[in-house]
Design a protein around this motif. Structure first.
Motif, PDB file in Angstrom:
ATOM      1  N   ASP A 158      34.523  51.536  53.869  1.00 16.27           N
ATOM      2  CA  ASP A 158      35.773  50.734  52.652  1.00 16.27           C
ATOM      3  C   ASP A 158      36.158  49.568  53.692  1.00 16.27           C
ATOM      4  OD1 ASP A 158      34.563  53.474  52.005  1.00 16.27           O
ATOM      5  OD2 ASP A 158      36.388  53.634  50.905  1.00 16.27           O
ATOM      6  N   LEU A 159      37.512  50.071  54.527  1.00 14.46           N
ATOM      7  CA  LEU A 159      38.307  49.376  55.175  1.00 14.46           C
ATOM      8  C   LEU A 159      38.405  48.307  56.315  1.00 14.46           C
ATOM      9  CD1 LEU A 159      40.828  52.480  54.297  1.00 14.46           C
ATOM     10  CD2 LEU A 159      40.256  50.316  52.716  1.00 14.46           C
ATOM     11  N   GLY A 160      37.001  48.669  56.443  1.00 18.24           N
ATOM     12  CA  GLY A 160      36.348  47.186  57.447  1.00 18.24           C
ATOM     13  C   GLY A 160      37.027  47.393  58.992  1.00 18.24           C
ATOM     14  N   ARG A 188      35.913  47.801  33.089  1.00 19.68           N
ATOM     15  CA  ARG A 188      35.835  47.290  33.814  1.00 19.68           C
ATOM     16  C   ARG A 188      34.143  47.123  33.984  1.00 19.68           C
ATOM     17  NH1 ARG A 188      38.328  45.344  39.070  1.00 19.68           N
ATOM     18  NH2 ARG A 188      38.486  47.203  40.053  1.00 19.68           N
ATOM     19  N   CYS A 203      32.455  51.503  48.221  1.00 21.15           N
ATOM     20  CA  CYS A 203      33.676  52.033  48.134  1.00 21.15           C
ATOM     21  C   CYS A 203      34.472  52.518  46.882  1.00 21.15           C
ATOM     22  CB  CYS A 203      35.132  50.636  47.473  1.00 21.15           C
ATOM     23  SG  CYS A 203      34.967  49.642  45.981  1.00 21.15           S
ATOM     24  N   ILE A 241      30.619  36.552  43.598  1.00 21.07           N
ATOM     25  CA  ILE A 241      30.060  37.117  43.238  1.00 21.07           C
ATOM     26  C   ILE A 241      28.824  36.634  41.665  1.00 21.07           C
ATOM     27  CG2 ILE A 241      30.206  39.384  41.932  1.00 21.07           C
ATOM     28  CD1 ILE A 241      31.640  39.849  43.768  1.00 21.07           C
ATOM     29  N   ASP A 242      27.832  36.252  41.326  1.00 18.45           N
ATOM     30  CA  ASP A 242      26.931  36.424  40.417  1.00 18.45           C
ATOM     31  C   ASP A 242      27.363  34.752  40.160  1.00 18.45           C
ATOM     32  OD1 ASP A 242      26.074  38.519  39.992  1.00 18.45           O
ATOM     33  OD2 ASP A 242      27.469  38.853  38.370  1.00 18.45           O
ATOM     34  N   TYR A 276      35.303  34.157  44.290  1.00 12.38           N
ATOM     35  CA  TYR A 276      36.179  34.798  44.464  1.00 12.38           C
ATOM     36  C   TYR A 276      37.287  35.212  45.079  1.00 12.38           C
ATOM     37  CZ  TYR A 276      34.300  36.520  39.745  1.00 12.38           C
ATOM     38  OH  TYR A 276      33.638  36.642  38.397  1.00 12.38           O
ATOM     39  N   TYR A 278      42.723  40.773  52.583  1.00 10.04           N
ATOM     40  CA  TYR A 278      42.586  41.703  53.927  1.00 10.04           C
ATOM     41  C   TYR A 278      43.006  42.910  53.173  1.00 10.04           C
ATOM     42  CZ  TYR A 278      41.365  44.755  57.769  1.00 10.04           C
ATOM     43  OH  TYR A 278      41.129  45.884  58.109  1.00 10.04           O
ATOM     44  N   ARG A 319      40.611  49.212  42.965  1.00 11.33           N
ATOM     45  CA  ARG A 319      39.504  47.947  43.519  1.00 11.33           C
ATOM     46  C   ARG A 319      38.411  47.836  43.920  1.00 11.33           C
ATOM     47  NH1 ARG A 319      44.069  44.345  41.575  1.00 11.33           N
ATOM     48  NH2 ARG A 319      42.657  42.739  42.404  1.00 11.33           N
ATOM     49  N   ILE A 320      37.376  47.035  43.702  1.00  2.00           N
ATOM     50  CA  ILE A 320      35.983  46.668  44.580  1.00  2.00           C
ATOM     51  C   ILE A 320      36.585  46.439  46.363  1.00  2.00           C
ATOM     52  CG2 ILE A 320      34.716  44.983  44.696  1.00  2.00           C
ATOM     53  CD1 ILE A 320      34.611  44.980  41.572  1.00  2.00           C
ATOM     54  N   ILE A 321      36.270  46.940  46.891  1.00  3.36           N
ATOM     55  CA  ILE A 321      37.155  46.578  48.793  1.00  3.36           C
ATOM     56  C   ILE A 321      35.078  46.388  49.158  1.00  3.36           C
ATOM     57  CG2 ILE A 321      38.329  47.018  50.732  1.00  3.36           C
ATOM     58  CD1 ILE A 321      38.810  49.046  48.933  1.00  3.36           C
ATOM     59  N   ASN A 348      34.148  45.784  52.775  1.00  2.00           N
ATOM     60  CA  ASN A 348      34.652  45.649  54.434  1.00  2.00           C
ATOM     61  C   ASN A 348      35.954  45.183  54.748  1.00  2.00           C
ATOM     62  OD1 ASN A 348      33.369  45.777  57.014  1.00  2.00           O
ATOM     63  ND2 ASN A 348      31.835  44.486  56.152  1.00  2.00           N
ATOM     64  N   GLY A 349      37.319  45.816  53.907  1.00  4.31           N
ATOM     65  CA  GLY A 349      38.334  45.604  54.683  1.00  4.31           C
ATOM     66  C   GLY A 349      39.078  44.800  52.623  1.00  4.31           C
ATOM     67  N   ILE A 356      39.511  41.519  46.279  1.00  2.94           N
ATOM     68  CA  ILE A 356      38.906  40.191  45.186  1.00  2.94           C
ATOM     69  C   ILE A 356      39.805  40.806  44.881  1.00  2.94           C
ATOM     70  CG2 ILE A 356      37.571  39.471  43.302  1.00  2.94           C
ATOM     71  CD1 ILE A 356      35.506  40.839  44.468  1.00  2.94           C
TER      72      ILE A 356
END
Lengths: 411, 349
Positions: free
Chosen positions: A165-167, A220, A235, B133-134, B138, B142, B162-164, B166-167, B170
């Motif tokens: 998730d956090l990379g 959403r 995530c 995205i689409d 965006y 980090y 939130r959408i995350i 790789n860390g 958006i």
């Protein structure tokens, strides 16, 4: 010779012969150290060392009962006050302790007694006596394979979220067995060093899935181009999507009912199962509208999601992570209660690590102890039996004696 | 990422005087504190005073457009920081930093996305990526920048919602502005602090001292009034938040409180104006009471010893973590025990 002196000798012996096992932290000269000694109350803090050699010399000459270093690094780590130390940054640490995880084994091996009213029971030690409300409880707790497995599971969740998730990178992560009931995860990525307390709390909150806003998530997913619910996402949105998928895939009238899903929603799910699953695979979440329309629909979705969150949430001790001035156990040193060593655990070998072999570094010479309290049948996998005098390996004798259930037999 | 395409001109420097570009410009101008004593100095010190007064009275800093293309605005900003450094009043520092950040926020909202990213990357070293995205692009920042700068911790400001990727999370333009606002506030505070630490080396000038004196005249009576409000109700225990009432009761009953509990209680009482002796008296019933140790610790919390830092009481979140939170209805509206007291007092007023 009292107990503390006896233990002190064993620890000194260990450090004389095995000092190379002690692993100093990076930037050693910027760290604060703290030690607890035998036959002395309290901790000596605000110590600093210019190099490894002086640290080892110190440990050899003082053979501490517990040894700690600061996850923070400072300009002057040896200064007496935090302001004078001048904080530069801190590693991010996660503490996972079986103590905080519900396990059934606690009912077998843990025991407490209220010093005020005398109430006693087996099982997890409560904060307060359920009978009189006093917080003065004596307890005897043990660590077993089941405890460690429970901690391992949480550890795995944390590592998964940190990387996926956090990379963060696996190379920047290290896991240590704490020497007692759990693990410490250290993250050395420079990007985390200056995160303030608030931010650290938010990371813990993320790992625990706290504050998830279900209404927002659904809103959403149904109404925006960036949908949080997504089977492929790495995530929480992904975790929840996959969890829901699994629940629907394996759903029966019985287990949906157990989750608190209303009859109308149960019926809908069971009748349309394959269609729903197919929709999910195609990232089509419109079926949620169908569910919401039904009686108790919103609540039912919330119940499913809450269940999934509980499944994936990692149990970490918030206090340790948010404290940017924390002292944490120094790898390679001994834990004063168990005599086990704080050892590095390979991330890929987390499940093969066995603390009751891999963290035992003290002698296995047999010594005789007198049992003076109630002991579990097995400790660390060793069957103890019911005799009043037992011959056990030295490393185990330390644990029994420290737990006040055994005394050394005079030789 | 946008660096080559973004134009950061003198207007921008006047709007965002905390940026690295602004500092570079300041070097180019070569302004020194001695220049402040010249004719030019008057306009600049008037503007510096105006900035602080704006912050105190309006909670933001208004800018007359006539300043927007002059280097004076930039210089006035640094003179303001210098005056604050001399004033040594952390409370005022915060008031000012909040206002300065608010001002930046208002401007940022009008800027194109490129410029926001430029400032975030160049001045604050944020790691930012553009994600498609689409077929819409965006910005994604980090997550560490996100969590260090969120204005509150709920809804979309919580990482878990939130959408995350790789860390990277958006963010939309408004969110980005709000996050930068927090970063500006911290930057202003640390700039004041750094200047303060260098005061021994840099000689302050007569003009700076004059600015400080004029600010003191306005600020001190206001600050005093705020302090008095809290002190006058200090005796009314039934207005304290339930966590503190509980600890007081336990302490009076001679219960052996944990270290965290003692800290929570002592720091709260000291914050509302109780004396060190009053606080020690409350702990005197503790089973392990030792007056000299208690005095040492209470004086430490009061900022009379050691680092000379006055400690604030734990906020609600920390009380909860230490198992000291016993909330009532009103607690739902507050995040800090002192806030609870303020609301109670307001209701009475």
């Amino acid at each position: 010779m009292n107990k503390e002196e006896w233990l002190g000798r064993i620890f000194r012996n260990y450090y004389m012969k095995n000092a190379e096992r002690v692993r100093e932290p990076e930037m050693l000269e910027h760290r604060e150290f703290g030690f607890v000694y035998f036959n002395r109350k309290g901790m000596e803090r605000h110590l600093s060392f210019p190099d490894r050699e002086s640290l080892i010399d110190f440990i050899r000459s003082r053979y501490p009962k517990h040894a700690y270093y600061s996850t923070a690094y400072y300009i002057s780590p040896g200064a007496p006050t935090m302001d004078e130390k001048q904080w530069i940054g801190a590693e991010l640490v996660f503490d996972i302790d079986a103590d905080h995880i519900e396990t059934s084994c606690k009912n077998v091996h843990d025991y407490w007694r209220c010093t005020k009213c005398g109430r006693e029971d087996r099982g997890p030690v409560p904060n307060r006596c359920p009978n009189c409300g006093s917080d003065k409880l004596n307890s005897v707790t043990w660590v077993c394979h089941e405890c460690i497995d429970a901690a391992r599971e949480e550890c795995e969740k944390v590592v998964d979220m940190l990387i996926n998730d956090l990379g963060f990178h696996q190379k920047d992560l290290e896991i240590f067995f704490s020497g007692h009931r759990g693990f410490h995860i250290h993250l050395y990525d420079k990007r985390v060093y200056d995160i303030p307390q608030e931010g650290r709390r938010e990371i813990v909150s993320y790992l625990r899935g706290e504050g998830l806003d279900i209404a927002l998530l659904i809103e959403r997913t149904l109404g925006s181009s960036i949908r949080p619910l997504d089977l492929d996402s790495k995530c929480w949105g992904g975790r929840i999507a996959r969890g829901m998928y699994e629940i629907i895939l394996t759903s029966t009238e019985e287990n949906l009912k157990r989750l608190g899903i209303t009859a109308s929603v149960r019926k809908y799910i069971l009748l349309n199962r394959s269609k729903i699953l197919e929709n999910m695979e195609n990232a089509n979440w419109e079926f949620l509208r169908e569910i919401i329309r039904r009686r108790g629909g919103k609540k039912s979705i919330a119940k499913i999601i809450e269940h999934v969150v509980n499944m994936y949430a990692a149990e970490v001790d918030e206090r340790v992570t948010i404290d940017t001035r924390r002292l944490i156990r120094l790898p390679g040193t001994l834990h004063g209660k168990t005599g086990l060593a704080v050892v590095n655990v390979d991330i890929d070998g987390l499940w093969t690590f066995n603390p009751f072999e891999d963290a035992i570094v003290l002698s296995d010479e047999t010594i005789e102890v007198e049992i003076v309290g109630s002991i579990p049948e097995r400790v660390w996998g060793i069957k103890l039996g019911k005799a009043s005098r037992l011959k056990v390996p030295l490393y185990l004798a330390i644990y029994l004696v420290n737990n006040n259930v055994a005394e050394l037999c005079r030789r | 990422m946008y660096k080559s395409r973004v134009e950061f001109n003198e207007y921008d420097i006047a709007k965002y005087p905390f940026t690295v570009d602004a500092i570079k410009r300041l070097d180019e101008i070569g302004f020194t504190l001695e220049d402040l004593e010249s004719v030019l100095g008057d306009t600049i010190s008037e503007r510096a005073i105006e900035r602080i007064l704006n912050a105190i009275h309006k909670k933001t800093i208004t800018t007359d457009t006539k300043y927007l293309h002059t280097d004076e605005e930039l210089i006035a900003y640094y003179v303001t920081l210098m005056a604050l450094a001399v004033l040594r009043d952390p409370y005022l520092d915060r008031v000012y930093a909040v206002a300065e950040a608010k001002r930046a926020y208002e401007y940022l909202l009008q800027e194109p996305l490129e410029k926001l990213i430029y400032i975030a990357e160049k001045t604050f070293s944020w790691q930012i990526r553009l994600l498609t995205i689409d077929s819409t692009v965006y910005p994604a920042i980090y997550f560490t920048h996100f969590i260090s700068n969120v204005p509150e911790q709920r809804g979309l400001w919580k990482l878990v919602n939130r959408i995350i990727l790789n860390g990277y999370t958006i963010v939309n333009k408004n969110e980005l502005c709000r996050l930068i606002e927090s970063e500006v506030k911290r930057k202003v505070l640390s700039d004041i602090e750094n200047m303060r630490n260098r005061l021994d080396i840099i000689q302050t000038t007569k003009t700076i001292e004059e600015i400080a004196t004029r600010i003191r005249k306005v600020w001190y009576p206001l600050k005093k009034r705020a302090e008095i409000t809290i002190t006058t109700i200090a005796g009314k225990e039934h207005r304290y938040p339930p966590c503190i009432r509980r600890l007081l009761k336990l302490a009076r009953e001679g219960e052996n409180l944990s270290h965290a509990a003692r800290f929570a209680l002592a720091s709260f009482l000291l914050s509302i104006g109780k004396s060190v002796d009053d606080v020690i008296a409350i702990f005197s019933t503790a089973p392990d009471f030792n007056e000299s140790i208690a005095r040492y610790q209470v004086e430490h919390i009061a900022g009379l010893r050691g680092s000379r830092k006055k400690y604030l009481p734990f906020k609600c979140e920390n009380m909860r973590i230490y198992g000291l939170c016993y909330p009532d209805e009103l607690c739902r509206k507050v995040k800090h025990p002192l806030q609870y007291l303020r609301i109670k007092v307001k209701r009475i007023e």
